[in-house]
Write a protein that holds these residues in place. Sequence first.
Motif, PDB file in Angstrom:
ATOM      1  N   ILE A   1       0.802  -1.222   0.000  1.00 59.36           N
ATOM      2  CA  ILE A   1       0.000   0.000   0.000  1.00 59.36           C
ATOM      3  C   ILE A   1       0.834   1.271   0.000  1.00 59.36           C
ATOM      4  O   ILE A   1       0.300   2.378  -0.076  1.00 59.36           O
ATOM      5  N   THR A   2       2.161   1.125   0.058  1.00 60.54           N
ATOM      6  CA  THR A   2       2.995   2.330   0.116  1.00 60.54           C
ATOM      7  C   THR A   2       2.770   3.293  -1.050  1.00 60.54           C
ATOM      8  O   THR A   2       2.600   4.493  -0.822  1.00 60.54           O
ATOM      9  N   PRO A   3       2.737   2.817  -2.301  1.00 60.63           N
ATOM     10  CA  PRO A   3       2.539   3.782  -3.394  1.00 60.63           C
ATOM     11  C   PRO A   3       1.218   4.549  -3.255  1.00 60.63           C
ATOM     12  O   PRO A   3       1.165   5.759  -3.495  1.00 60.63           O
ATOM     13  N   LEU A   4       0.179   3.841  -2.826  1.00 63.74           N
ATOM     14  CA  LEU A   4      -1.117   4.501  -2.654  1.00 63.74           C
ATOM     15  C   LEU A   4      -1.014   5.596  -1.597  1.00 63.74           C
ATOM     16  O   LEU A   4      -1.488   6.718  -1.779  1.00 63.74           O
ATOM     17  N   LEU A   5      -0.364   5.260  -0.478  1.00 62.40           N
ATOM     18  CA  LEU A   5      -0.213   6.231   0.595  1.00 62.40           C
ATOM     19  C   LEU A   5       0.607   7.436   0.134  1.00 62.40           C
ATOM     20  O   LEU A   5       0.299   8.576   0.478  1.00 62.40           O
ATOM     21  N   GLN A   6       1.641   7.157  -0.648  1.00 63.15           N
ATOM     22  CA  GLN A   6       2.455   8.270  -1.117  1.00 63.15           C
ATOM     23  C   GLN A   6       1.624   9.231  -1.951  1.00 63.15           C
ATOM     24  O   GLN A   6       1.730  10.455  -1.822  1.00 63.15           O
ATOM     25  N   ASP A   7       0.755   8.636  -2.781  1.00 59.74           N
ATOM     26  CA  ASP A   7      -0.081   9.477  -3.613  1.00 59.74           C
ATOM     27  C   ASP A   7      -1.045  10.284  -2.761  1.00 59.74           C
ATOM     28  O   ASP A   7      -1.245  11.477  -2.950  1.00 59.74           O
ATOM     29  N   TRP A   8      -1.640   9.625  -1.782  1.00 63.87           N
ATOM     30  CA  TRP A   8      -2.621  10.289  -0.932  1.00 63.87           C
ATOM     31  C   TRP A   8      -2.005  11.388  -0.087  1.00 63.87           C
ATOM     32  O   TRP A   8      -2.479  12.520  -0.082  1.00 63.87           O
ATOM     33  N   LEU A   9      -0.946  11.024   0.665  1.00 62.56           N
ATOM     34  CA  LEU A   9      -0.428  11.954   1.671  1.00 62.56           C
ATOM     35  C   LEU A   9       0.218  13.192   1.061  1.00 62.56           C
ATOM     36  O   LEU A   9       0.367  14.210   1.719  1.00 62.56           O
ATOM     37  N   ALA A  10       0.602  13.081  -0.225  1.00 56.02           N
ATOM     38  CA  ALA A  10       1.176  14.262  -0.862  1.00 56.02           C
ATOM     39  C   ALA A  10       0.131  15.368  -0.954  1.00 56.02           C
ATOM     40  O   ALA A  10       0.456  16.545  -1.066  1.00 56.02           O
ATOM     41  N   LYS A  11      -1.154  14.960  -0.898  1.00 55.93           N
ATOM     42  CA  LYS A  11      -2.207  15.950  -1.058  1.00 55.93           C
ATOM     43  C   LYS A  11      -2.741  16.473   0.279  1.00 55.93           C
ATOM     44  O   LYS A  11      -3.573  17.367   0.306  1.00 55.93           O
ATOM     45  N   VAL A  12      -2.255  15.888   1.373  1.00 55.07           N
ATOM     46  CA  VAL A  12      -2.803  16.283   2.668  1.00 55.07           C
ATOM     47  C   VAL A  12      -2.156  17.582   3.137  1.00 55.07           C
ATOM     48  O   VAL A  12      -0.950  17.752   3.044  1.00 55.07           O
ATOM     49  N   LYS A  13      -2.986  18.468   3.661  1.00 53.79           N
ATOM     50  CA  LYS A  13      -2.437  19.726   4.142  1.00 53.79           C
ATOM     51  C   LYS A  13      -2.169  19.688   5.646  1.00 53.79           C
ATOM     52  O   LYS A  13      -1.179  20.217   6.127  1.00 53.79           O
ATOM     53  N   ILE A  14      -3.110  19.068   6.384  1.00 51.71           N
ATOM     54  CA  ILE A  14      -3.011  19.125   7.841  1.00 51.71           C
ATOM     55  C   ILE A  14      -3.243  17.749   8.454  1.00 51.71           C
ATOM     56  O   ILE A  14      -4.124  17.022   8.018  1.00 51.71           O
ATOM     57  N   TYR A  15      -2.434  17.425   9.457  1.00 49.16           N
ATOM     58  CA  TYR A  15      -2.672  16.228  10.253  1.00 49.16           C
ATOM     59  C   TYR A  15      -3.079  16.675  11.644  1.00 49.16           C
ATOM     60  O   TYR A  15      -2.336  17.368  12.309  1.00 49.16           O
ATOM     61  N   ASP A  16      -4.227  16.294  12.094  1.00 46.36           N
ATOM     62  CA  ASP A  16      -4.671  16.743  13.417  1.00 46.36           C
ATOM     63  C   ASP A  16      -5.627  15.737  14.020  1.00 46.36           C
ATOM     64  O   ASP A  16      -6.731  15.566  13.524  1.00 46.36           O
ATOM     65  N   SER A  17      -5.181  15.088  15.083  1.00 48.89           N
ATOM     66  CA  SER A  17      -6.063  14.129  15.735  1.00 48.89           C
ATOM     67  C   SER A  17      -6.915  14.761  16.815  1.00 48.89           C
ATOM     68  O   SER A  17      -7.900  14.187  17.233  1.00 48.89           O
ATOM     69  N   ASP A  18      -6.505  15.906  17.298  1.00 51.01           N
ATOM     70  CA  ASP A  18      -7.163  16.465  18.473  1.00 51.01           C
ATOM     71  C   ASP A  18      -8.403  17.270  18.138  1.00 51.01           C
ATOM     72  O   ASP A  18      -9.428  17.106  18.771  1.00 51.01           O
ATOM     73  N   SER A  19      -8.281  18.144  17.195  1.00 50.45           N
ATOM     74  CA  SER A  19      -9.422  18.988  16.888  1.00 50.45           C
ATOM     75  C   SER A  19      -9.497  19.269  15.399  1.00 50.45           C
ATOM     76  O   SER A  19      -9.361  20.419  14.977  1.00 50.45           O
TER      77      SER A  19
END
Lengths: 296, 345, 276
Positions: free
Chosen positions: B193-211
């Motif tokens: 699943i690494t290639p899929l994750l690489q594609d996905w996470l490149a588009k993520v702006k923010i990581y936030d578990s709290d709020s």
Amino acid sequence: MAVPAAATPPATGPLLPRRAGLGAWFFLTPMLGWLLLFVIVPAVMLVVVSFSERDSLGRIVYSFTFENYLRAFDWTWLRILGISIWYAFLTTAICLVLGYPVAYFIGRSNDRLRTLLLLLVMIPFWTSFLIRTYAWISILSSQGLLNAALLGLGLTTAPIGFMYTPFAVVLGLVYNFLPFMILPIYTSVEKLDNSLIEAAYDLGARPTRVFLQVVLPLTRPGIVAGVLLVFVPAIAMFAITTLMGGGTNPTIGEVIHNQFTRARNQPFGAALGVLLMVVFIFSLWIGTRQRRGYDE
Amino acid sequence: MKKRTKHLMAAVCAGALLLAGCGKHDETLKIFCWSEYIPQEVIDRFTEETGIPVAVENFASNEEMLAKLLAGGGDYDLIQPSEYAVQALMRENLLHRLDDKRIPNLKNIAPEFRSMPFDPGNRFSIPWLAGFVGIVYNAETVTRPIVGFADVFSPEHAGRIIVVDDPREIVTWALTTAGIPINDVSDENLATITPLLQDWLAKVKIYDSDSPKTALATGDADLGVVWSGEAALLFDENPKFQWVMPAEGVHMFVDNLAIPKTARHKDKAEEFMNFILRPDISKMISDEFPYYNPNAEARRLLSEEQLNNPASYPPGFDVTTAELFGDIGEQASKVDELITTIKLQ
Amino acid sequence: MTGAAALSPARRWWLPSGPAVQRAFFGGWTLLVFAFLYIPILLLVVYSFNDSRMNLHWAGFTTKWYGLLFENTSLLRAFHNSLIVAGASTVLAVLIGTSAAWLLHRYRFPAQRTIGLLIFIPLVIPEVLMGVSLLVLFVALGIPLGYTTLIIAHTTFCFPFVLIAVQARLQGLDPSIEEAALDLGATPLQAFRLVIIPYLMPAIIAGALMSFTLSFDEYIVTLFTSSAASQTLPLKVYGMVRVGLNPQLNALSTLFITATILLVITAQFFLRKKNS
């Protein structure tokens, strides 16, 4: 800031620092003991843990293995360490540029103004750094004050994403560490011998030259102290970097914390911690050499 | 310095050290829970009704809780582990068996939650709240129809996505998309699943578990994959925030209360458990945290609005078929490393 | 003699060749930096009166957050814990730091430089390292986490500040003062107590203030070394802030700042009275 190393004795007299007798050693022991027990020993234990393993639940298993260090020298972690050092460097540089003139101004002011300004520098400290950082989020976010101002003044047509960028991270760090740069430089400035500066002026030097060639070198101990107090802790800062950066740029402090929590890998975290310790001791060594260079 | 001031200082010092020494209020119930996950009202009510003082400490992740618990840090009477942590703790024999006779309100729990795979019969834990991780999007700014992860991570949303900062979760979505069972977190599967994750996470702006709701509310992000409770809160604020259960597959999480073997006040802990299983108290919890309430009696007291919130109670979702996390042990480290590496790119 | 040396210290700024410009430049810069430092603070204060939970826009004036703050028992307890820990740590830090600074100044110890370096370590060490290594230590020694471990941890990074502040002040100490006291029949300990300590007071106070401030606001080290009963304010605040901003925290900060300012004004007032 004063040099904590060898105390320079003032004029000659019977009260030169005498050889430490039993009495003196007795009174110094608490502090030495404290340092030994709560600074040295934990550091040693950290090194010990970095060579051990852990079980599936994350408990430490005391064996001997190089596996954690082999892993630590992987490109990912080194890159994170590098990025953290870079952020710390930027923060220190900006703090120095922003803070030096302020420290100089305060140090050269008259007594009343000086006390007032010093207090003003310290007061933001009395609010929690988390809340202060959150205040910045409400200023920098898409619907925040800064964007509202820019849009209102017609300088932009759409909100700019200031938050969750390296810019936001460095801003948060600078905001947090600025007083640590100002205070040591201030103590150096306060001790400036006016006659030296006046002599320079009397000799016909222009203000810029006086500043660069007389004042700056004289305040070097303060600058070095300030740089050390900002640079080293900034490398491993994590709460601020996570809040302002949105988690896209993990820093070494965050990564180490992760190892002790969600990655359930304390030995690896300890190994990374030891690497960090090496960086930190190295910076300290360079810093004290700088100051010793000044003394001699 | 005046003599008196010095004596005062010494007194303060001694006093502080004394306080430090008898910092243990031996009557206090010590709870170790997620930040702000137990409403203060509930705690205050409990103390009011039973006279038992309560001290609360927070953790930000199950691993943090496990780490502290196992390091011997603190003698907690109650902990709030998620389902896989319960499984891990049970396996290591670190939980007290619950005394059913002291918790009569167990009968209020909905039947499907009384036979969860990680703790059938609620022998060691009682469910607190359940929830899901799904998709929330701002209907005003997102034009593309959203049905699953593939739609979220499409090119037009690059730089506008927020996800929870939980490596295990992120990996799970990729595993689900690739059709791999979510607890099969082997090295090979991670590599797949690494290639899929690489594609996905490149588009993520923010990581936030709290709020995560904050960034969505301020408009810094337009859509994301977040906890259902957060989405429910957004929905309550403004119905422009739509909730979608990903078509590729959704797993459910169940947070629980359990009593570690190192607890000093097992009976008081069981009393607390019984207390929160009361319908009126459980409703208070639901009012504050719009997750899925496993307490059938409490659900009867909820309002129409609450029960109709699509993020809290997804229509048509069959809880008995929901997939749950199992404990992945040492692989947690590999998962964390994978996500950290990808984040750097 | 040129005009410079004849001028009083206050007027030396106004030397002919341009320090006026210099002063304007530095003063202006300082003003800007202070604006940078204080805009978020002002914002905090303003928002503490804003009738809106998420604080994105102004929705009306209210003091309800202050009311709620005083009912928030867990927050108040955390505040109380912070005070205890910071207070105890400061006291210990002052005791250890002042005595050590004096001893190092007055007597010559072997390995003086190493000792100096050792002292510098807790000052500069990344908090996460300190937290982690102390946790490992406490667990290995079987010390339960709580007030004791917290105070130990905080004192460790606080006392170097006091030590260095006092050391700086000692650099300017005229040894003949102590000599005179001894000549008049005082024992070294008496000389220390009645002559040296009053001289060192400003440095001690500065160090103590710094120490208290740092301890009070310390999050990372506390994260690793505390437990339920001893949860301090930063930890509690982080927990609250995590789930979204809470204006009660703004109210708390505003109260803090106000209290500090009032304290300072009162102190100044009394000092001036004493001097006149």
